[in-house]
Scaffold this motif. Structure first.
Motif, PDB file in Angstrom:
ATOM      1  N   THR A   1       4.470   8.685  -6.503  1.00 13.19           N
ATOM      2  CA  THR A   1       4.459   8.605  -5.041  1.00 13.19           C
ATOM      3  C   THR A   1       5.516   7.626  -4.541  1.00 13.19           C
ATOM      4  OG1 THR A   1       2.086   9.060  -5.092  1.00 13.19           O
ATOM      5  CG2 THR A   1       2.984   8.256  -3.023  1.00 13.19           C
TER       6      THR A   1
ATOM      7  N   ALA B   1      -3.456   8.481  -3.152  1.00 11.96           N
ATOM      8  CA  ALA B   1      -2.035   8.401  -3.515  1.00 11.96           C
ATOM      9  C   ALA B   1      -1.468   9.797  -3.725  1.00 11.96           C
ATOM     10  CB  ALA B   1      -1.854   7.543  -4.772  1.00 11.96           C
ATOM     11  N   CYS B   2      -2.227  10.664  -4.399  1.00 14.47           N
ATOM     12  CA  CYS B   2      -1.754  12.030  -4.634  1.00 14.47           C
ATOM     13  C   CYS B   2      -1.653  12.825  -3.337  1.00 14.47           C
ATOM     14  CB  CYS B   2      -2.694  12.737  -5.599  1.00 14.47           C
ATOM     15  SG  CYS B   2      -2.667  12.062  -7.268  1.00 14.47           S
TER      16      CYS B   2
ATOM     17  N   ASP C   1       0.327   8.035 -10.894  1.00 15.48           N
ATOM     18  CA  ASP C   1       0.338   8.606  -9.551  1.00 15.48           C
ATOM     19  C   ASP C   1       1.068   7.691  -8.575  1.00 15.48           C
ATOM     20  OD1 ASP C   1      -1.135  10.676 -10.576  1.00 15.48           O
ATOM     21  OD2 ASP C   1      -3.065   9.881  -9.935  1.00 15.48           O
ATOM     22  N   ALA C   2       0.851   6.379  -8.697  1.00 16.29           N
ATOM     23  CA  ALA C   2       1.540   5.431  -7.819  1.00 16.29           C
ATOM     24  C   ALA C   2       3.036   5.469  -8.056  1.00 16.29           C
ATOM     25  CB  ALA C   2       0.996   4.020  -8.045  1.00 16.29           C
TER      26      ALA C   2
ATOM     27  N   LEU D   1       0.144   0.991  -2.928  1.00 18.93           N
ATOM     28  CA  LEU D   1       0.679   1.703  -4.091  1.00 18.93           C
ATOM     29  C   LEU D   1       1.185   0.711  -5.136  1.00 18.93           C
ATOM     30  CD1 LEU D   1       2.605   4.633  -2.358  1.00 18.93           C
ATOM     31  CD2 LEU D   1       0.596   4.850  -3.836  1.00 18.93           C
TER      32      LEU D   1
ATOM     33  N   LEU E   1      -6.654   4.554   0.496  1.00 16.00           N
ATOM     34  CA  LEU E   1      -5.857   4.015  -0.607  1.00 16.00           C
ATOM     35  C   LEU E   1      -6.098   2.525  -0.786  1.00 16.00           C
ATOM     36  CD1 LEU E   1      -3.533   4.460  -2.697  1.00 16.00           C
ATOM     37  CD2 LEU E   1      -1.928   4.042  -0.816  1.00 16.00           C
TER      38      LEU E   1
ATOM     39  N   LYS F   1      -8.785   6.036  -4.452  1.00 12.12           N
ATOM     40  CA  LYS F   1      -7.432   5.474  -4.341  1.00 12.12           C
ATOM     41  C   LYS F   1      -6.413   6.372  -5.033  1.00 12.12           C
ATOM     42  CE  LYS F   1      -8.781   0.592  -3.995  1.00 12.12           C
ATOM     43  NZ  LYS F   1      -8.730  -0.742  -4.647  1.00 12.12           N
ATOM     44  N   GLN F   2      -6.745   6.818  -6.235  1.00  9.92           N
ATOM     45  CA  GLN F   2      -5.817   7.678  -6.969  1.00  9.92           C
ATOM     46  C   GLN F   2      -5.576   8.991  -6.234  1.00  9.92           C
ATOM     47  OE1 GLN F   2      -7.338   5.926 -11.281  1.00  9.92           O
ATOM     48  NE2 GLN F   2      -7.988   7.947 -10.618  1.00  9.92           N
TER      49      GLN F   2
ATOM     50  N   ALA G   1       1.588   2.296   3.360  1.00  5.59           N
ATOM     51  CA  ALA G   1       1.186   2.837   2.057  1.00  5.59           C
ATOM     52  C   ALA G   1       1.842   2.128   0.891  1.00  5.59           C
ATOM     53  CB  ALA G   1       1.518   4.334   1.998  1.00  5.59           C
TER      54      ALA G   1
END
Length: 464
Positions: free
Chosen positions: A315, A272-273, A311-312, A297, A260, A268-269, A293
């Motif tokens: 999350t 995050a998922c 996504d961030a 994010l 990440l 990175k995306q 994390a």
């Protein structure tokens, strides 16, 4: 769980997030330019998903078309009771939080998630076809399969029953071994990610084959393609619920945080998922936060693509069901980019940003940070000019900010919130009307306490 010692990842130190100083009473329009980060322009707008037919008593349509949108009603079970009788006994702040959860519950189902939508497979296929000397000799121990056949193989259940797929899975796992050549390991990770993309039974088979612990070391690979393959393969495997415990037990959380922080934009995306998926195990939420994390994010909120921001946001919302992660998010400077995202209308990020802001505003340092970053005028402007759905989210966030703060109520009045709140209480949906009336009730209490008299009498009479 996951050992936090002996890793090369430290909790990421976050740089200062610049926020504009402002004086109470100034319109959001006067601070908009100060909230914009010149080095992180907004991502391109994504096409909104077509809305489903709305029934009279149905929840709101899906908030966004994010790559993963969990049903946030799952969080209500951990955030507190949502039954009306229980909510009536809770404090006004808890009631606002429950409203926020109810408003957010119709995120799209996890089963509809397309785990590889960024086009990475096409890029990888092109990259591999350009690799000289590419060859995967048949493995006698795997039934003499040719792994190259996977690229054209129909992986539908009818065309490829498990007994046909299994030799390919075992060959891929062998190719991930520590003695295999780097190119072979990279190609094997790409093929596992392809195998795990669509079918639950194949994901289960791959998870049981020993692929998960073999993929984890690649998360720290200096080869960005190998790292991206491993991240996305684990993300796809995590769609199978029983694989999440295996991924956690294999020590993947901290290496996923590393990806990440250091990976390509798709890595990175997808990291995050994957962390979002693993946070479905409640005990993992504290571990994910402790592994560092939250700060990357937050960085994705500022510098990521539209998909990355969504996504961030999702999350962060899941992780922030733990109070310590809320504190980490505030310390990492999450509030300023969240306030900025409120103004990014039409991209699907505004609603999510307000939901996360409301979550952070449930702790004192979060409320202070939202006010300091200009969150109240930004939310008031949304009530004035935003779409109906965003207006309702803005009211929920303001309820959280003002439920236990007389100074925030006074600031809300000075920002001119009364006329748009009165209009909302008269013309919006039943749920939005109720929230607007509740917020006006807070302001009425402020008046009865001796403050903010100007304008409240007219607002009260209009609300009636």
């Amino acid at each position: 769980m996951v050992s936090l010692a002996g890793s090369q990842i430290l909790s990421p130190s976050h740089g200062p997030c610049t926020s504009s100083a402002r004086r109470p009473g100034h319109s959001m329009r006067t601070i908009r330019s100060a909230l914009l980060h010149p080095d992180s322009p907004p991502g391109p707008a994504s096409r909104p998903r077509a809305a489903d037919t709305e029934e009279a008593d149905s929840d709101m349509e899906n908030l966004t078309d994010s790559v993963i949108d969990f049903r946030l009603s799952e969080l209500a079970a951990t955030a507190g009771p949502a039954h009306p009788a229980a909510v009536a006994k809770s404090s006004s702040a808890n009631a606002a939080a429950t409203d926020m959860l109810g408003l957010s519950r119709d995120f799209s189902d996890y089963s509809s998630f397309n785990s590889d939508i960024s086009g990475e497979l096409e890029r990888l296929a092109a990259a591999e076809s350009a690799t000289p000397g590419r060859s995967d000799a048949p493995d006698p121990g795997a039934g003499a399969v040719d792994l190259n056949d996977l690229e054209s193989m129909d992986l539908s259940e009818a065309a490829s029953p498990l007994d046909r797929v299994e030799p390919f899975v075992l060959a891929c796992v062998r190719a991930l071994g520590p003695d295999a050549a780097p190119d072979a390991r990279r190609a094997a990770a790409a093929r596992i990610r392809l195998l795990a993309k669509h079918r639950s039974d194949i994901r289960e088979l791959v998870g049981a084959s020993g692929a998960i612990p073999a993929l984890v070391p690649l998360l720290r690979s200096t080869d960005p393609v190998a790292q991206e393959n491993a991240v996305t393969a684990l993300l796809n495997l995590s769609l199978e619920e029983r694989n999440r415990s295996a991924i956690t037990a294999a020590g993947a959380i901290k290496p996923l945080v590393y990806a990440l922080r250091t990976g390509t934009a798709p890595a990175k995306q997808n990291a995050a998922c994957a962390l979002l998926s693993l946070s479905g195990i409640e005990e993992n939420r504290a571990t994910i936060g402790a592994c560092g994390a939250v700060a990357p994010l937050v960085a994705l909120l500022s510098a990521g693509s539209t998909r990355g921001k969504k996504d961030a946001l999702t999350t962060l919302y899941r992780l922030c069901s733990a109070r310590r992660n809320k504190e980490r998010a505030v310390s990492a400077g999450a509030v300023v980019p969240l306030v900025h995202l409120i103004g990014e209308r039409g991209t699907g990020t505004s609603e999510k940003a307000m939901v996360v802001l409301a979550s952070l505003a449930s702790i004192p340092e979060g409320r202070d940070a939202v006010v300091e970053a200009g969150g109240i005028p930004a939310l008031v402007e949304t009530i004035e000019d935003g779409p109906a759905r965003e207006k309702e989210f803005a009211v929920v966030a303001l309820l959280q900010l003002c439920s236990d703060s007389s100074s925030n109520r006074a600031l809300l009045v000075r920002e001119g919130a009364i006329p748009p709140l009165v209009a909302l209480s008269q013309s919006a949906s039943a749920r939005a009307k109720h929230k607007a009336e509740t917020l006006l009730g807070y302001l009425r209490e402020q008046r009865q306490g001796g403050g903010c008299r100007a304008g409240l009498g007219a607002a009260t009479s209009m609300a009636r």
